[in-house]
Design an enzyme around this catalytic site. Structure first.
Site, PDB file in Angstrom:
ATOM      1  N   ASN A   7       0.856  -1.190   0.000  1.00 47.51           N
ATOM      2  CA  ASN A   7       0.000   0.000   0.000  1.00 47.51           C
ATOM      3  C   ASN A   7       0.899   1.250   0.000  1.00 47.51           C
ATOM      4  OD1 ASN A   7      -1.427   2.275   1.060  1.00 47.51           O
ATOM      5  ND2 ASN A   7      -3.095   0.906   1.612  1.00 47.51           N
ATOM      6  N   HIS A  10       1.036   6.152   1.950  1.00 49.11           N
ATOM      7  CA  HIS A  10       1.787   7.070   2.812  1.00 49.11           C
ATOM      8  C   HIS A  10       3.012   7.670   2.144  1.00 49.11           C
ATOM      9  CE1 HIS A  10      -1.195   6.674   5.691  1.00 49.11           C
ATOM     10  NE2 HIS A  10      -0.934   5.419   6.019  1.00 49.11           N
ATOM     11  N   ARG A  18       3.639  18.778   1.689  1.00 51.73           N
ATOM     12  CA  ARG A  18       4.157  19.998   1.060  1.00 51.73           C
ATOM     13  C   ARG A  18       3.424  20.342  -0.233  1.00 51.73           C
ATOM     14  NH1 ARG A  18       9.276  21.972   2.620  1.00 51.73           N
ATOM     15  NH2 ARG A  18       9.216  21.918   4.882  1.00 51.73           N
ATOM     16  N   HIS A  43      -5.514   3.836  -1.810  1.00 56.85           N
ATOM     17  CA  HIS A  43      -6.852   4.184  -1.324  1.00 56.85           C
ATOM     18  C   HIS A  43      -7.162   5.612  -1.775  1.00 56.85           C
ATOM     19  CE1 HIS A  43      -9.683   4.379   2.476  1.00 56.85           C
ATOM     20  NE2 HIS A  43     -10.300   4.749   1.363  1.00 56.85           N
ATOM     21  N   ARG A  45      -9.240   8.302  -1.148  1.00 56.66           N
ATOM     22  CA  ARG A  45     -10.206   8.732  -0.130  1.00 56.66           C
ATOM     23  C   ARG A  45     -11.001   9.924  -0.634  1.00 56.66           C
ATOM     24  NH1 ARG A  45      -8.729   6.499   5.263  1.00 56.66           N
ATOM     25  NH2 ARG A  45     -10.505   7.659   6.017  1.00 56.66           N
ATOM     26  N   ARG A  49      -6.751  12.966   0.940  1.00 54.88           N
ATOM     27  CA  ARG A  49      -5.680  13.393   1.854  1.00 54.88           C
ATOM     28  C   ARG A  49      -4.310  12.868   1.426  1.00 54.88           C
ATOM     29  NH1 ARG A  49      -7.191   9.885   7.211  1.00 54.88           N
ATOM     30  NH2 ARG A  49      -9.190  10.923   6.897  1.00 54.88           N
ATOM     31  N   GLU A  70      -8.532   0.657  -3.050  1.00 54.20           N
ATOM     32  CA  GLU A  70      -9.425   0.687  -1.883  1.00 54.20           C
ATOM     33  C   GLU A  70     -10.322   1.902  -2.017  1.00 54.20           C
ATOM     34  OE1 GLU A  70      -6.994   0.951   1.549  1.00 54.20           O
ATOM     35  OE2 GLU A  70      -6.099  -1.010   1.237  1.00 54.20           O
ATOM     36  N   THR A 100      -7.078   6.393  10.133  1.00 52.15           N
ATOM     37  CA  THR A 100      -6.961   5.309   9.167  1.00 52.15           C
ATOM     38  C   THR A 100      -8.256   4.499   9.217  1.00 52.15           C
ATOM     39  OG1 THR A 100      -5.608   3.410   8.488  1.00 52.15           O
ATOM     40  CG2 THR A 100      -5.801   3.806  10.852  1.00 52.15           C
ATOM     41  N   THR A 101      -8.353   3.465   8.365  1.00 52.64           N
ATOM     42  CA  THR A 101      -9.595   2.677   8.311  1.00 52.64           C
ATOM     43  C   THR A 101      -9.742   1.905   9.619  1.00 52.64           C
ATOM     44  OG1 THR A 101      -9.035   2.420   5.985  1.00 52.64           O
ATOM     45  CG2 THR A 101     -10.910   1.172   6.789  1.00 52.64           C
ATOM     46  N   GLU A 151     -11.315  -9.231   2.533  1.00 49.85           N
ATOM     47  CA  GLU A 151     -10.055  -8.938   3.223  1.00 49.85           C
ATOM     48  C   GLU A 151     -10.386  -8.794   4.697  1.00 49.85           C
ATOM     49  OE1 GLU A 151      -7.510  -5.835   1.647  1.00 49.85           O
ATOM     50  OE2 GLU A 151      -6.605  -5.491   3.608  1.00 49.85           O
ATOM     51  N   HIS A 191      -3.973  -4.642   7.511  1.00 47.92           N
ATOM     52  CA  HIS A 191      -4.111  -3.515   8.443  1.00 47.92           C
ATOM     53  C   HIS A 191      -3.273  -3.735   9.702  1.00 47.92           C
ATOM     54  CE1 HIS A 191      -5.562   0.076  10.342  1.00 47.92           C
ATOM     55  NE2 HIS A 191      -6.078   0.397   9.182  1.00 47.92           N
ATOM     56  N   GLY A 192      -2.335  -2.821   9.890  1.00 46.80           N
ATOM     57  CA  GLY A 192      -1.508  -2.846  11.103  1.00 46.80           C
ATOM     58  C   GLY A 192      -0.441  -3.935  11.104  1.00 46.80           C
ATOM     59  N   GLY A 213       1.015  -1.408   4.386  1.00 45.70           N
ATOM     60  CA  GLY A 213       1.417  -0.079   3.953  1.00 45.70           C
ATOM     61  C   GLY A 213       2.329   0.641   4.924  1.00 45.70           C
ATOM     62  N   HIS A 214       1.757   1.069   6.056  1.00 40.11           N
ATOM     63  CA  HIS A 214       2.469   1.978   6.949  1.00 40.11           C
ATOM     64  C   HIS A 214       3.832   1.453   7.371  1.00 40.11           C
ATOM     65  CE1 HIS A 214       3.468   3.921  10.800  1.00 40.11           C
ATOM     66  NE2 HIS A 214       3.039   4.983  10.162  1.00 40.11           N
TER      67      HIS A 214
HETATM   68  N1  PXP Z   1      -5.958  -3.061   3.918  1.00 42.90           N
HETATM   69  C1  PXP Z   1      -6.903  -2.099   3.946  1.00 42.90           C
HETATM   70  C2  PXP Z   1      -8.270  -2.433   3.448  1.00 42.90           C
HETATM   71  C3  PXP Z   1      -6.610  -0.806   4.395  1.00 42.90           C
HETATM   72  O1  PXP Z   1      -7.577   0.138   4.416  1.00 42.90           O
HETATM   73  C4  PXP Z   1      -5.288  -0.515   4.801  1.00 42.90           C
HETATM   74  C5  PXP Z   1      -4.939   0.884   5.232  1.00 42.90           C
HETATM   75  O2  PXP Z   1      -5.101   1.760   4.168  1.00 42.90           O
HETATM   76  C6  PXP Z   1      -4.326  -1.540   4.741  1.00 42.90           C
HETATM   77  C7  PXP Z   1      -4.701  -2.814   4.317  1.00 42.90           C
HETATM   78  C8  PXP Z   1      -2.910  -1.300   5.127  1.00 42.90           C
HETATM   79  O3  PXP Z   1      -2.809  -1.004   6.486  1.00 42.90           O
HETATM   80  P1  PXP Z   1      -1.421  -0.545   7.097  1.00 42.90           P
HETATM   81  O4  PXP Z   1      -1.074   0.777   6.479  1.00 42.90           O
HETATM   82  O5  PXP Z   1      -1.687  -0.462   8.557  1.00 42.90           O
HETATM   83  O6  PXP Z   1      -0.411  -1.599   6.729  1.00 42.90           O
END
Ligand code: PXP
Length: 241
Positions: A7, A10, A18, A43, A45, A49, A70, A100-101, A151, A191-192, A213-214
């Site tokens: 993802n 970020h 900026r 994603h 949004r 953002r 997404e 975040t989601t 997912e 996620h996470g 992602g993060h």
């Molecule tokens: N999957 C989905 C559906 C998400 O919305 C996100 C966050 O955008 C992620 C995975 C990735 O999450 P993370 O950035 O915490 O790895």
């Protein structure tokens, strides 16, 4: 073996800090592919953002692996997705005020809305995945809509504050994965997830895709920092004539 979805949101978050042109998530996607990413995830949004409409357009042209968009189950972004035709769309809940989601999509609670959106996407040849909590009612609702995949939100596993709680959440995810597979759904998770907590999730039988992602973007900033400083140091150090 699960494929890796990277993802790149970020990378765009840093750019938008900026409102400039760097770092470009399009470059990040190419580098992610070189690193072995099986899927590039972004994603779009409603508040734009991080990812912008231009990013989706260019990524649609340049990404060679599966592109996973997404998005909210919302008419405006559905029209954009149908036009762009990424390989896959993952429907997620979206609130303006969230960082975040925060939770899975309540498919069971808004069947008509999710059906309408996922039908439009599927009719455009896009695979549809629903981002849901690991909960049987949500799996059954997703199955009833005939979508390709779900997912599972791994946030409760990732945020567990004790080993016992984490093991319990892992078991919940394992059970949900089994139920979804039995229902004929392809199983993704995300996620996470981090370098520390991903392995038990990657080992769950039948998981096809992990979206991360993060943690990857955070690590990329750190592993590249020293080289970036060295390059700037060379420029400012001269010698100048
Ligand atoms: N999957 C989905 C559906 C998400 O919305 C996100 C966050 O955008 C992620 C995975 C990735 O999450 P993370 O950035 O915490 O790895």
């Amino acid at each position: 073996m699960a494929g890796l979805g990277v993802n790149i949101d970020h990378v765009a978050t840093i750019r938008q800090a900026r409102r400039t042109v760097e770092p470009d998530p399009v470059w990040a996607a190419a580098l992610a592919e070189l690193g072995g990413a099986d899927v590039i995830t972004l994603h779009l949004r409603e508040d734009r953002r991080h990812i912008q409409d231009r990013d989706l357009r260019v990524l649609r042209e340049t990404v060679q692996v599966k592109l996973n968009l997404e998005m909210a189950a919302d008419a405006a972004v559905t029209a954009i997705a149908v036009e762009a035709r990424p390989g896959q769309c993952t429907l997620v809940p979206e609130k303006r005020e969230e960082v975040t989601t925060e939770g899975g999509l309540d498919v069971a609670g808004q069947l008509d809305r999710v059906r309408d959106c996922s039908r439009q996407l599927a009719d455009a040849g896009i695979e549809v995945s629903l981002f849901i909590d690991p909960d049987l009612a949500q799996v059954e609702a997703s199955q009833s809509l005939g979508v390709a995949a779900v997912e599972f939100h791994t946030g409760r596993y990732a945020d567990a504050d004790s080993m016992a709680q984490q093991l319990k959440e892992l078991e919940t995810l394992r059970t949900a994965a089994r139920e979804a597979l039995q229902a004929g759904l392809v199983v993704h998770m995300g996620h996470g997830l981090t370098y520390r907590n991903v392995v038990p999730i990657a080992r769950i039988a039948g998981v096809s895709e992990l979206n991360i992602g993060h943690s990857i973007v955070a690590r990329a900033v750190m592993v590249g920092f020293q080289q970036a400083v060295r390059e700037m140091k060379t420029l400012v150090s001269g010698p100048f004539e």
